[in-house]
Design a protein around this motif. Structure first.
Motif, PDB file in Angstrom:
ATOM      1  N   PHE A   1       0.891  -1.191  -0.094  1.00 48.42           N
ATOM      2  CA  PHE A   1       0.080  -0.012   0.056  1.00 48.42           C
ATOM      3  C   PHE A   1       0.924   1.184  -0.109  1.00 48.42           C
ATOM      4  N   THR A   2       0.426   2.085  -0.751  1.00 45.54           N
ATOM      5  CA  THR A   2       1.300   3.627  -0.742  1.00 45.54           C
ATOM      6  C   THR A   2       0.361   4.554  -0.307  1.00 45.54           C
ATOM      7  N   THR A   3       0.877   5.480   0.589  1.00 47.58           N
ATOM      8  CA  THR A   3       0.061   6.743   1.167  1.00 47.58           C
ATOM      9  C   THR A   3       1.038   7.939   0.861  1.00 47.58           C
ATOM     10  N   THR A   4       0.540   8.819   0.335  1.00 43.96           N
ATOM     11  CA  THR A   4       1.130  10.118   0.508  1.00 43.96           C
ATOM     12  C   THR A   4       0.732  11.093   1.421  1.00 43.96           C
ATOM     13  N   VAL A   5       1.924  11.635   2.217  1.00 39.81           N
ATOM     14  CA  VAL A   5       1.558  12.566   3.177  1.00 39.81           C
ATOM     15  C   VAL A   5       2.195  13.724   2.883  1.00 39.81           C
ATOM     16  N   THR A   6       1.396  14.998   3.186  1.00 43.05           N
ATOM     17  CA  THR A   6       2.012  16.099   3.162  1.00 43.05           C
ATOM     18  C   THR A   6       2.355  16.810   4.457  1.00 43.05           C
ATOM     19  N   PRO A   7       3.706  16.824   4.881  1.00 42.91           N
ATOM     20  CA  PRO A   7       4.066  17.580   6.190  1.00 42.91           C
ATOM     21  C   PRO A   7       3.297  18.723   6.400  1.00 42.91           C
ATOM     22  N   ARG A   8       2.740  18.581   7.851  1.00 43.25           N
ATOM     23  CA  ARG A   8       2.199  19.894   8.140  1.00 43.25           C
ATOM     24  C   ARG A   8       3.235  20.865   8.812  1.00 43.25           C
ATOM     25  N   PHE A   9       2.754  22.087   8.929  1.00 47.76           N
ATOM     26  CA  PHE A   9       3.871  22.942   9.301  1.00 47.76           C
ATOM     27  C   PHE A   9       4.261  22.532  10.710  1.00 47.76           C
ATOM     28  N   GLY A  10       3.384  22.016  11.477  1.00 53.16           N
ATOM     29  CA  GLY A  10       3.706  21.597  12.910  1.00 53.16           C
ATOM     30  C   GLY A  10       4.473  20.414  13.008  1.00 53.16           C
ATOM     31  N   ASP A  11       4.857  19.633  12.055  1.00 53.02           N
ATOM     32  CA  ASP A  11       5.586  18.487  11.786  1.00 53.02           C
ATOM     33  C   ASP A  11       7.267  18.776  11.805  1.00 53.02           C
ATOM     34  N   ALA A  12       7.252  20.185  11.260  1.00 53.62           N
ATOM     35  CA  ALA A  12       8.960  20.766  11.247  1.00 53.62           C
ATOM     36  C   ALA A  12       9.449  21.519  12.656  1.00 53.62           C
TER      37      ALA A  12
END
Length: 136
Positions: free
Chosen positions: A2-13
């Motif tokens: 399975f493949t999922t694309t995640v867009t990092p959130r501002f709070g992840d950085a």
């Protein structure tokens, strides 16, 4: 797989645009949902329907990931036992492997508080996503 694309959130950085280590745990958990659907298609968390319990997770952070660039999470099965199975996961950004992990998951009867064997029909569905180390 399975493949999922995640867009990092501002709070992840952090201030250097590096992704915080805790984000991997959250992203991998979200990307396990397709495997969970094999057992509980509607992801209903009632005691009568939910059949899995997480026994162990581990993560290896291999390289930095950055805010502003999507991350591909690959999820697959690496081992199937009698009542448990191990999920393998990888986080890739710009084609490079940045983190990897495993999650041992147990087929579990919450009403009787015990593990139960994985049914044959579900085992077959898990086997469709089985990838061994030499197949990567």
């Amino acid at each position: 797989m399975f493949t999922t694309t995640v867009t990092p959130r501002f709070g992840d950085a952090d201030g250097l645009k590096h992704i915080n280590n805790i984000a991997i745990s959250e992203w991998f958990e979200e990307a396990r949902n397709p495997v969970f659907r094999i057992f509980t298609p509607d992801l209903n968390l009632s005691y009568e329907k939910w059949k899995l319990i997480l026994a162990r997770t581990e993560f290896d952070y291999l390289a930095e990931m950055y805010y502003g660039e999507d991350v591909e999470i690959r999820t697959y099965v690496i081992r199937i036992g009698n009542s448990s199975f191990t999920i393998g996961q990888e986080a890739r950004q710009n084609g490079g492997l940045k983190a990897k992990g495993q999650a041992v998951t147990v087929h579990y009867d919450f009403l009787n508080k015990r593990s139960v064997p994985i049914p044959d029909d579900i085992r077959k569905k898990l086997q469709e996503h089985l990838i061994t180390e030499d197949q990567k």
